[in-house]
Write a protein that holds these residues in place. Structure first.
Motif, PDB file in Angstrom:
ATOM      1  N   ALA A  90      -8.405  48.384 118.143  1.00 35.00           N
ATOM      2  CA  ALA A  90      -8.155  48.671 116.724  1.00 35.00           C
ATOM      3  C   ALA A  90      -8.764  47.629 115.804  1.00 35.00           C
ATOM      4  CB  ALA A  90      -6.654  48.788 116.477  1.00 35.00           C
ATOM      5  N   ASP A  91      -8.715  46.350 116.171  1.00 36.12           N
ATOM      6  CA  ASP A  91      -9.267  45.315 115.296  1.00 36.12           C
ATOM      7  C   ASP A  91     -10.780  45.429 115.182  1.00 36.12           C
ATOM      8  OD1 ASP A  91      -9.442  44.450 118.000  1.00 36.12           O
ATOM      9  OD2 ASP A  91      -9.677  42.356 117.344  1.00 36.12           O
ATOM     10  N   GLN A  92     -11.451  45.821 116.254  1.00 32.90           N
ATOM     11  CA  GLN A  92     -12.898  46.017 116.202  1.00 32.90           C
ATOM     12  C   GLN A  92     -13.239  47.247 115.357  1.00 32.90           C
ATOM     13  OE1 GLN A  92     -14.742  46.334 120.053  1.00 32.90           O
ATOM     14  NE2 GLN A  92     -16.799  46.095 119.230  1.00 32.90           N
ATOM     15  N   GLN A  94     -11.482  48.352 112.864  1.00 35.63           N
ATOM     16  CA  GLN A  94     -11.244  47.950 111.478  1.00 35.63           C
ATOM     17  C   GLN A  94     -12.400  47.115 110.940  1.00 35.63           C
ATOM     18  OE1 GLN A  94      -9.005  49.244 109.596  1.00 35.63           O
ATOM     19  NE2 GLN A  94      -9.705  48.082 107.844  1.00 35.63           N
ATOM     20  N   ARG A  95     -12.930  46.202 111.769  1.00 35.54           N
ATOM     21  CA  ARG A  95     -14.072  45.371 111.357  1.00 35.54           C
ATOM     22  C   ARG A  95     -15.280  46.245 111.045  1.00 35.54           C
ATOM     23  NH1 ARG A  95     -12.856  42.012 115.283  1.00 35.54           N
ATOM     24  NH2 ARG A  95     -14.492  42.731 116.686  1.00 35.54           N
TER      25      ARG A  95
END
Length: 191
Positions: A90-92, A94-95
């Motif tokens: 998820a963080d990738q 979002q980035r």
């Protein structure tokens, strides 16, 4: 992440809803008085779509229209990119979404043309970013016919064409018969 994968993922972002078009319900106009009344359930807007503001609804419709205009091969490439994107943490994700949103609107809109043209659109923008409405369909049809080598040559032509000559060069390019296009591009690109 290599440039092609990154480009595919960027394309999947704005078209992610279109990757599953069956979930995208575009509302129909209200029935005319001459048309028998439909049941309320069949005319109700999907709740998620109805909650969007007018600009967001226009964007969704434009994304869907762009998706429908793509050749099936391009749609399949987008589906694959969307699957790769969905498999990322998820963080990738979002980035990547943030990186895409930070890009110029013309760059983001270029990705609506599909993976092949979207990747080259920043370089083609000079010639094809402001095509008159009456030339758009013909221009897009010609661009979709180009091989990757021809597309690379056209990007050179676009980058070397001074602003005051863009309309004439674009018109000349669009007027070249398909059988002569390769030779024209090589001449114009100086190859």
């Amino acid at each position: 992440m290599n440039k092609t994968v990154f480009a595919g993922v960027l394309l999947a972002l704005p078209l992610s809803l279109a990757a599953a078009p069956q979930s995208m319900n575009v509302p129909l106009p209200p029935p005319s008085p001459a048309t028998p009344m439909a049941t309320p359930a069949s005319t109700a807007l999907p709740s998620a779509f109805a909650q969007l503001d007018a600009q967001q609804q226009r964007q969704r419709r434009a994304d869907y229209a762009a998706w429908r205009a793509l050749p099936e091969g391009e749609r399949e490439r987008i589906r694959q990119a969307a699957a790769r994107f969905n498999a990322m943490p998820a963080d990738q994700q979002q980035r990547l979404r943030l990186q895409f949103r930070e890009q110029d609107q013309a760059f983001r809109d270029g990705w609506r043309l599909g993976p092949q043209l979207g990747l080259e659109f920043p370089k083609l923008h000079g010639l094809f970013g402001f095509v008159p409405a009456e030339q758009r369909e013909a221009a897009l049809a010609v661009l979709r016919q180009l091989s990757p080598a021809q597309l690379a040559q056209l990007t050179l032509v676009a980058q070397r064409t001074p602003p005051q000559e863009r309309d004439a060069v674009r018109a000349a390019f669009l007027g070249v018969p398909a059988a002569e296009r390769d030779a024209w591009l090589k001449r114009q690109a100086g190859q």
